[in-house]
Design a protein around this motif. Structure first.
Motif, PDB file in Angstrom:
ATOM      1  N   HIS A 283      61.675  47.826  11.078  1.00 53.48           N
ATOM      2  CA  HIS A 283      62.887  48.303   9.913  1.00 53.48           C
ATOM      3  C   HIS A 283      63.381  47.104   9.170  1.00 53.48           C
ATOM      4  CE1 HIS A 283      65.940  51.388   8.298  1.00 53.48           C
ATOM      5  NE2 HIS A 283      66.712  50.462   8.905  1.00 53.48           N
ATOM      6  N   ASP A 284      63.846  45.991   9.963  1.00 53.00           N
ATOM      7  CA  ASP A 284      64.296  44.839   9.178  1.00 53.00           C
ATOM      8  C   ASP A 284      63.253  43.736   8.639  1.00 53.00           C
ATOM      9  OD1 ASP A 284      66.816  45.372  10.078  1.00 53.00           O
ATOM     10  OD2 ASP A 284      66.754  44.374  12.177  1.00 53.00           O
ATOM     11  N   ILE A 285      62.199  43.824   9.103  1.00 44.70           N
ATOM     12  CA  ILE A 285      61.150  42.820   8.584  1.00 44.70           C
ATOM     13  C   ILE A 285      60.790  43.185   7.335  1.00 44.70           C
ATOM     14  CG2 ILE A 285      59.133  43.631   9.793  1.00 44.70           C
ATOM     15  CD1 ILE A 285      58.460  40.782  10.140  1.00 44.70           C
ATOM     16  N   ILE A 286      60.413  44.826   7.177  1.00 44.55           N
ATOM     17  CA  ILE A 286      59.849  45.094   5.992  1.00 44.55           C
ATOM     18  C   ILE A 286      60.870  44.976   4.668  1.00 44.55           C
ATOM     19  CG2 ILE A 286      58.160  46.397   7.004  1.00 44.55           C
ATOM     20  CD1 ILE A 286      59.572  48.948   6.605  1.00 44.55           C
ATOM     21  N   LYS A 287      61.917  44.590   4.876  1.00 40.84           N
ATOM     22  CA  LYS A 287      62.851  44.667   3.864  1.00 40.84           C
ATOM     23  C   LYS A 287      62.730  43.354   3.111  1.00 40.84           C
ATOM     24  CE  LYS A 287      66.755  46.833   6.448  1.00 40.84           C
ATOM     25  NZ  LYS A 287      68.237  46.643   6.863  1.00 40.84           N
ATOM     26  N   HIS A 288      62.116  42.236   3.658  1.00 43.99           N
ATOM     27  CA  HIS A 288      61.907  41.088   2.940  1.00 43.99           C
ATOM     28  C   HIS A 288      60.292  40.466   3.064  1.00 43.99           C
ATOM     29  CE1 HIS A 288      61.688  38.711   6.627  1.00 43.99           C
ATOM     30  NE2 HIS A 288      62.790  39.474   6.916  1.00 43.99           N
ATOM     31  N   VAL A 289      59.447  41.503   3.794  1.00 45.60           N
ATOM     32  CA  VAL A 289      58.016  41.097   3.905  1.00 45.60           C
ATOM     33  C   VAL A 289      57.301  42.280   3.160  1.00 45.60           C
ATOM     34  CG1 VAL A 289      56.070  40.350   5.419  1.00 45.60           C
ATOM     35  CG2 VAL A 289      58.452  39.534   5.881  1.00 45.60           C
ATOM     36  N   ASP A 290      56.384  42.103   2.406  1.00 39.38           N
ATOM     37  CA  ASP A 290      55.377  43.324   1.987  1.00 39.38           C
ATOM     38  C   ASP A 290      55.001  43.914   3.235  1.00 39.38           C
ATOM     39  OD1 ASP A 290      53.459  44.944   1.100  1.00 39.38           O
ATOM     40  OD2 ASP A 290      52.400  43.293  -0.069  1.00 39.38           O
ATOM     41  N   PRO A 291      55.006  45.182   3.684  1.00 42.60           N
ATOM     42  CA  PRO A 291      54.550  45.918   4.746  1.00 42.60           C
ATOM     43  C   PRO A 291      52.919  45.999   4.834  1.00 42.60           C
ATOM     44  CG  PRO A 291      56.089  47.172   3.607  1.00 42.60           C
ATOM     45  CD  PRO A 291      55.769  46.318   2.724  1.00 42.60           C
ATOM     46  N   GLN A 292      52.209  45.672   3.976  1.00 43.81           N
ATOM     47  CA  GLN A 292      50.851  45.590   3.885  1.00 43.81           C
ATOM     48  C   GLN A 292      50.515  44.139   4.403  1.00 43.81           C
ATOM     49  OE1 GLN A 292      47.923  47.772   2.144  1.00 43.81           O
ATOM     50  NE2 GLN A 292      49.257  48.757   3.672  1.00 43.81           N
ATOM     51  N   VAL A 293      51.368  43.177   4.099  1.00 51.83           N
ATOM     52  CA  VAL A 293      51.118  41.854   4.838  1.00 51.83           C
ATOM     53  C   VAL A 293      51.369  42.007   6.326  1.00 51.83           C
ATOM     54  CG1 VAL A 293      51.936  39.430   5.020  1.00 51.83           C
ATOM     55  CG2 VAL A 293      51.535  40.487   2.726  1.00 51.83           C
TER      56      VAL A 293
END
Length: 470
Positions: A283-293
């Motif tokens: 929930h937190d990480i995909i706020k600043h990282v492309d979920p596909q990455v």
């Protein structure tokens, strides 16, 4: 020939589903009392990738993954938040579905909740009691572990060693209630104020292990092809599932057991977990990282290997994925001036790459060798895209192959926006081209920097200047 490492037998085995062409697969899902961390996501991504490869091979995959929506942690968390257990479950099931959708995890064929199977759980426990595999004590129902002769085989531990370990982790009250420290709860008597259901043994709720036995057999049959989950579930959860399921049905419970490695973090490679308070939520990480990455980062490590999470490793994954995406865009760009027709050499090379990929993946879903083949394909595609003359069908073949192989990793290859509608930007690109032709490189570099500041990336190719949004 597809082989899978079976945790139970500790060797790779040829994969042969019970019903030809159909795979019945159960993956243990989360206990929904918090957002999932990337260690939880690793399991979901790993086995979604396995599922995608099985579908690529032509199998129909019935994929069931549960939600544990009632247990001690949920009761505690709901009380702390001043809401009911069902309200807590609804909140984090919704969050789970949003997070996994962002990671491009295919929806399960069925996503049962433990509380939806209470009558079936009670009936299952009744059979175990009738067969003398379980006993009632003060409203609790316990499984007689020593009665099951194969207990410990999945985790490779002796019954005596397991008893020693179990005795160190149970309360004095449990010691008084249980016939043996190894016995585990099938049904727990409710404490005052706790969520509960009526049963022949009084008001209570299911134990953790029983729910997966009931839901897997309910939706996939008494014997399922693949049961999967994290290494931390191997004991006691999966060990207990085998014991209670085979005691109840009298049949083999699972043909192939698959367990994914941990996600580790920090210089000591510590396992990521909520209990250690060292976790990072999706929930937190995909706020600043492309979920596909994040998906690419996890999907390209063989499922049994550990993954070390770090910013550097995540950046490497981003760079590699960006290289693949740029190659895909190169192929798209060259379609503008491609000649009609095909190229036999390209068709032959693509077929060879596909077979090389299948050979790698057939070896226990070896995604690391599989992605190595993709990188070879990318290199070949880039060389072809730089040729003065390219064929439209060959470009299409290369693009489709990249889409198909990256799709198994759950990665989408959308074309970057190479067409820019803003006339002012197009005019700047035209002005830069004129400056380059006049060898006014200072002005050319100034315009490039100006465009970069606006998020427009220029690439000078033999076929002209290519541009895309960053």
């Amino acid at each position: 020939m597809l082989t899978i490492y079976n945790t139970l037998t500790r060797k790779k085995e040829e994969f042969k589903p019970l019903h030809p062409g159909v795979v019945n697969m159960y993956v243990c899902g989360p206990t929904v009392y918090n957002y999932i961390h990337i260690g939880n996501a690793r399991s979901a991504i790993a086995f979604d990738t396995v599922r995608r490869y099985l579908e690529f091979k032509g199998y129909q995959v019935n994929y069931v993954s549960n939600f544990t929506d009632v247990d001690d942690k949920m009761i505690k968390a709901a009380a702390e938040q001043g809401i009911t257990v069902p309200q807590l479950a609804d909140k984090f099931i919704k969050a789970f579905m949003e997070d996994t959708a962002a990671l491009n995890i295919e929806p399960a064929t069925k996503r049962p909740r433990a509380t939806e199977s209470i009558p079936e759980i009670i009936d299952f426990i009744k059979v175990l009691i009738e067969k003398d595999y379980a006993y009632v004590k003060d409203g609790n129902v316990y499984y007689r572990t020593r009665k099951f002769k194969h207990y410990g085989e999945l985790s490779g531990q002796s019954i005596d060693d397991l008893e020693t370990g179990a005795s160190e982790h149970i309360t004095a009250e449990e010691i008084q209630q249980k016939e043996d420290p190894l016995d585990f709860a099938l049904w727990k008597a409710a404490k005052p104020g706790e969520i509960n259901w009526d049963s022949p043994w009084g008001q209570g709720r299911p134990g953790w292990h029983i729910e997966c036995s009931v839901m897997s057999t309910r939706y996939l049959g008494k014997t399922i092809d693949i049961h999967a989950g994290g290494q931390d579930l191997q004991f006691p959860h999966h060990e207990n599932e085998i014991a209670q399921s085979e005691a109840e049905t009298g049949q083999q419970f699972v043909r192939y057991w698959m367990h994914n490695g941990f996600v580790t973090i920090g210089k000591d490679n510590e396992k990521m977990s909520k209990s250690l308070h060292n976790f990072i939520t999706v929930h937190d990480i995909i706020k600043h990282v492309d979920p596909q990455v994040l998906r690419f980062f996890m999907a390209t490590t063989q499922y049994r290997r550990p993954i070390q999470y770090s910013e550097a490793n995540l950046q490497d994954a981003q760079n590699n994925l960006e290289h693949i995406r740029n190659t895909y865009d190169n192929l798209t760009y060259r379609q503008r001036d491609a000649q009609n027709g095909n190229d036999d050499e390209v068709a032959q090379r693509v077929a060879a790459f596909t077979q090389q990929f299948i050979t790698a993946m057939d070896d226990d879903i070896n995604v690391q060798n599989g992605i190595a083949t993709v990188y070879e394909l990318v290199k070949y595609a880039n060389v072809y895209a730089q040729k003065p003359v390219v064929k439209a069908e060959a470009l299409k073949t290369l693009k489709q192959e990249l889409e198909a192989l990256l799709g198994i990793f759950g990665v989408r290859l959308e074309t970057s926006n190479c067409e820019i509608d803003d006339q002012a930007i197009k005019d700047l690109i035209s002005k830069r081209n004129q400056a380059r032709a006049a060898k006014n490189f200072a002005l050319s570099d100034q315009i490039r920097d100006e465009l970069k500041a606006q998020g427009i990336i220029l690439e000078d190719t033999p076929q002209g200047t290519r541009y895309r949004k960053e």
